[in-house]
Design a protein around this motif. Structure first.
Motif, mmCIF file in Angstrom:
data_model
loop_
_atom_site.group_PDB
_atom_site.id
_atom_site.type_symbol
_atom_site.label_atom_id
_atom_site.label_comp_id
_atom_site.label_asym_id
_atom_site.label_seq_id
_atom_site.Cartn_x
_atom_site.Cartn_y
_atom_site.Cartn_z
ATOM 1 N N VAL A 243 0.846 -1.204 0.000
ATOM 2 C CA VAL A 243 0.000 0.000 0.000
ATOM 3 C C VAL A 243 0.875 1.246 0.000
ATOM 4 N N ILE A 244 1.908 1.242 0.808
ATOM 5 C CA ILE A 244 2.822 2.385 0.846
ATOM 6 C C ILE A 244 3.539 2.536 -0.490
ATOM 7 N N ALA A 245 3.982 1.417 -1.052
ATOM 8 C CA ALA A 245 4.673 1.460 -2.341
ATOM 9 C C ALA A 245 3.737 1.872 -3.465
ATOM 10 N N GLY A 246 2.443 1.639 -3.299
ATOM 11 C CA GLY A 246 1.479 2.018 -4.332
ATOM 12 C C GLY A 246 1.443 3.506 -4.591
ATOM 13 N N PHE A 247 1.759 4.293 -3.592
ATOM 14 C CA PHE A 247 1.780 5.736 -3.770
ATOM 15 C C PHE A 247 3.113 6.232 -4.321
ATOM 16 N N LEU A 248 4.146 5.395 -4.243
ATOM 17 C CA LEU A 248 5.465 5.793 -4.717
ATOM 18 C C LEU A 248 5.786 5.181 -6.079
ATOM 19 N N VAL A 249 5.782 3.873 -6.155
ATOM 20 C CA VAL A 249 6.108 3.161 -7.395
ATOM 21 C C VAL A 249 5.061 2.064 -7.598
ATOM 22 N N PRO A 250 4.152 2.231 -8.562
ATOM 23 C CA PRO A 250 3.071 1.257 -8.734
ATOM 24 C C PRO A 250 3.558 -0.163 -9.037
ATOM 25 N N LEU A 251 4.666 -0.312 -9.710
ATOM 26 C CA LEU A 251 5.172 -1.651 -10.037
ATOM 27 C C LEU A 251 5.501 -2.429 -8.766
ATOM 28 N N ILE B 165 3.917 -6.073 -7.414
ATOM 29 C CA ILE B 165 4.755 -7.222 -7.052
ATOM 30 C C ILE B 165 4.535 -7.606 -5.589
ATOM 31 N N LEU B 166 4.600 -6.623 -4.690
ATOM 32 C CA LEU B 166 4.395 -6.919 -3.270
ATOM 33 C C LEU B 166 2.964 -7.362 -2.978
ATOM 34 N N GLY B 167 2.007 -6.776 -3.698
ATOM 35 C CA GLY B 167 0.614 -7.178 -3.523
ATOM 36 C C GLY B 167 0.379 -8.610 -3.963
ATOM 37 N N ALA B 168 0.977 -9.000 -5.085
ATOM 38 C CA ALA B 168 0.845 -10.384 -5.551
ATOM 39 C C ALA B 168 1.513 -11.347 -4.568
ATOM 40 N N VAL C 1 -4.565 0.189 -5.368
ATOM 41 C CA VAL C 1 -3.912 1.492 -5.182
ATOM 42 C C VAL C 1 -2.827 1.683 -6.238
ATOM 43 N N GLY C 2 -2.057 0.619 -6.512
ATOM 44 C CA GLY C 2 -1.029 0.696 -7.546
ATOM 45 C C GLY C 2 -1.608 0.952 -8.919
ATOM 46 N N VAL C 3 -2.727 0.312 -9.229
ATOM 47 C CA VAL C 3 -3.383 0.533 -10.527
ATOM 48 C C VAL C 3 -3.906 1.961 -10.617
ATOM 49 N N TYR C 4 -4.519 2.446 -9.539
ATOM 50 C CA TYR C 4 -5.024 3.808 -9.548
ATOM 51 C C TYR C 4 -3.892 4.823 -9.733
ATOM 52 N N HIS C 5 -2.814 4.634 -8.992
ATOM 53 C CA HIS C 5 -1.694 5.571 -9.107
ATOM 54 C C HIS C 5 -1.049 5.509 -10.485
ATOM 55 N N PHE C 6 -0.953 4.316 -11.046
ATOM 56 C CA PHE C 6 -0.374 4.164 -12.379
ATOM 57 C C PHE C 6 -1.246 4.870 -13.419
ATOM 58 N N THR C 7 -2.551 4.682 -13.338
ATOM 59 C CA THR C 7 -3.427 5.330 -14.327
ATOM 60 C C THR C 7 -3.450 6.852 -14.132
#
Length: 81
Positions: free
Chosen positions: A24-32, A36-39, A71-77
């Motif tokens: 979740v924290i990484a989702g706001f910084l680097v979506p990739l 990876i961490l979410g999976a 969160v990663g998908v949202y930040h990436f888009t």
């Protein structure tokens, strides 16, 4: 069961929660990294969910990891748009 097997059971559940929180924290910084961490959190959470003693924590870890992927998908888009 030996002491090693019983001691390792809650470790998977807590690892899933930790991976989800980091994702979740990484989702706001680097979506990739969030993906990876979410999976990884989903896989570890599923392994913890299969054991009756840690099923609830594993389920929570999987939910947090799934939210981290979102969160990663949202930040990436939002970066692309």
């Amino acid at each position: 069961m030996s002491n090693v097997q019983t001691a390792a059971k809650p470790t998977l559940a807590y690892a899933s929660l930790a991976l989800g929180a980091l994702a979740v924290i990484a989702g706001f910084l680097v979506p990739l990294f969030a993906w990876i961490l979410g999976a990884a959190g989903l896989v570890v959470g599923f392994l913890a969910f299969r054991q009756p003693a840690t099923a609830k924590l594993g389920q929570i870890g999987m939910a947090v990891s799934f939210v981290a992927i979102l969160v990663g998908v949202y930040h990436f888009t939002s970066l692309i748009a």
